[in-house]
Design a protein around this motif. Sequence first.
Motif, PDB file in Angstrom:
ATOM      1  N   GLU A   1       0.831  -1.211   0.000  1.00 19.70           N
ATOM      2  CA  GLU A   1       0.000   0.000   0.000  1.00 19.70           C
ATOM      3  C   GLU A   1       0.862   1.257   0.000  1.00 19.70           C
ATOM      4  OE1 GLU A   1      -3.193   0.128  -0.602  1.00 19.70           O
ATOM      5  OE2 GLU A   1      -3.135  -2.057  -0.737  1.00 19.70           O
TER       6      GLU A   1
ATOM      7  N   TYR B   1       2.329   1.814  -3.561  1.00 19.64           N
ATOM      8  CA  TYR B   1       1.356   2.307  -4.537  1.00 19.64           C
ATOM      9  C   TYR B   1       0.858   3.701  -4.185  1.00 19.64           C
ATOM     10  CZ  TYR B   1       1.246  -1.913  -7.343  1.00 19.64           C
ATOM     11  OH  TYR B   1       1.605  -2.935  -8.189  1.00 19.64           O
TER      12      TYR B   1
ATOM     13  N   ARG C   1       2.331   2.734  -8.870  1.00 22.38           N
ATOM     14  CA  ARG C   1       2.549   1.460  -9.552  1.00 22.38           C
ATOM     15  C   ARG C   1       3.848   0.829  -9.056  1.00 22.38           C
ATOM     16  NH1 ARG C   1       5.170   4.951 -13.084  1.00 22.38           N
ATOM     17  NH2 ARG C   1       7.045   4.035 -14.048  1.00 22.38           N
TER      18      ARG C   1
ATOM     19  N   ILE D   1       1.363  -7.987  -5.463  1.00 21.28           N
ATOM     20  CA  ILE D   1       1.892  -7.073  -6.475  1.00 21.28           C
ATOM     21  C   ILE D   1       1.676  -7.604  -7.883  1.00 21.28           C
ATOM     22  CG2 ILE D   1       4.030  -6.062  -7.379  1.00 21.28           C
ATOM     23  CD1 ILE D   1       4.911  -5.577  -4.513  1.00 21.28           C
TER      24      ILE D   1
ATOM     25  N   ARG E   1      -1.692  -6.755  -9.320  1.00 23.83           N
ATOM     26  CA  ARG E   1      -1.794  -5.362  -9.779  1.00 23.83           C
ATOM     27  C   ARG E   1      -0.964  -5.145 -11.040  1.00 23.83           C
ATOM     28  NH1 ARG E   1      -2.311  -1.035  -4.840  1.00 23.83           N
ATOM     29  NH2 ARG E   1      -3.226  -2.391  -3.262  1.00 23.83           N
TER      30      ARG E   1
ATOM     31  N   VAL F   1      -2.927  -6.278 -14.109  1.00 24.06           N
ATOM     32  CA  VAL F   1      -3.967  -5.317 -14.491  1.00 24.06           C
ATOM     33  C   VAL F   1      -3.349  -4.111 -15.192  1.00 24.06           C
ATOM     34  CG1 VAL F   1      -5.679  -3.702 -13.578  1.00 24.06           C
ATOM     35  CG2 VAL F   1      -5.572  -6.040 -12.687  1.00 24.06           C
ATOM     36  N   ALA F   2      -2.151  -3.709 -14.725  1.00 31.17           N
ATOM     37  CA  ALA F   2      -1.490  -2.525 -15.281  1.00 31.17           C
ATOM     38  C   ALA F   2      -0.754  -2.806 -16.590  1.00 31.17           C
ATOM     39  CB  ALA F   2      -0.507  -1.965 -14.261  1.00 31.17           C
TER      40      ALA F   2
ATOM     41  N   TYR G   1       0.775 -15.871 -13.413  1.00 30.07           N
ATOM     42  CA  TYR G   1       0.626 -14.460 -13.757  1.00 30.07           C
ATOM     43  C   TYR G   1       1.130 -14.110 -15.160  1.00 30.07           C
ATOM     44  CZ  TYR G   1      -0.864 -13.768  -8.984  1.00 30.07           C
ATOM     45  OH  TYR G   1      -1.564 -13.834  -7.802  1.00 30.07           O
TER      46      TYR G   1
END
Length: 248
Positions: A77, A80, A85, A128, A131, A134-135, A176
């Motif tokens: 947290e 980010y 990112r 991580i 995320r 998604v990015a 992933y």
Amino acid sequence: MGKSLSGKVIVVTGGSRGLGREMALAFADEGADLVIASRKLDSCEELATLIRDKHGRRALAVACNVGDWGQCEALVEAAYAEFGRVDVLVNNAGMSLLYPSLDQVSESMFDKVIATNLKGPFRLSALIAARMAVAGGGSIINISSIEAVRPEPMAVPYAAAKAGLENLSAGLAQSYGPAVRVNTIRPGAFDTDIAKAWPEEMRTALSQVNALRRIGAPADIVGAALFFASDASAFCSGATLALDGGWR
């Protein structure tokens, strides 16, 4: 010529000393912004200040015991919140405890070694990588040890944890991909601060068991770390690189 990591955000656990510090400085030199995490906030702050002053990069220091999932979540947290990112995660934090014999390894000792070397990297990677995917992508680098494949009697729990970490890398690469690449560096004997406690005869012996006839200098990890962190390894995932001087 541009920097290979220009604009990237990289999280390094165990980042305030030893191989973690060496990698963090190399990443900053190649244009990355850093999140430096370890148990000792003062040491992280010291390195973050050096990165800002010497390399002109942004650097965030975070105190984190990676064996605690709540602290892993807080680290993610914080990263980010500061940068928005994470492009590269280096699971470098590790530990091994001394014991007189295997039957005298306590449950708490065993749990601590597994938590730092395996449980923490699993949790940080899962948080991580999700995320990153998604990015649009990212890279995870797990720092293992030659103990994973050549376990010594004085480091059996550590060796087991590092073997698990290498298996974890392979599983994460499949879980992933294709967006996130996951690779492992497996160092041999390196001359870090931990090595200061080695007796001279141990240092001599370790320098004779590989083809290069020396133990690794901290800077020897830089090339491998930059390769896996950058687009130079764009078609490399689920791989383990032995960085041990040609261990026999």
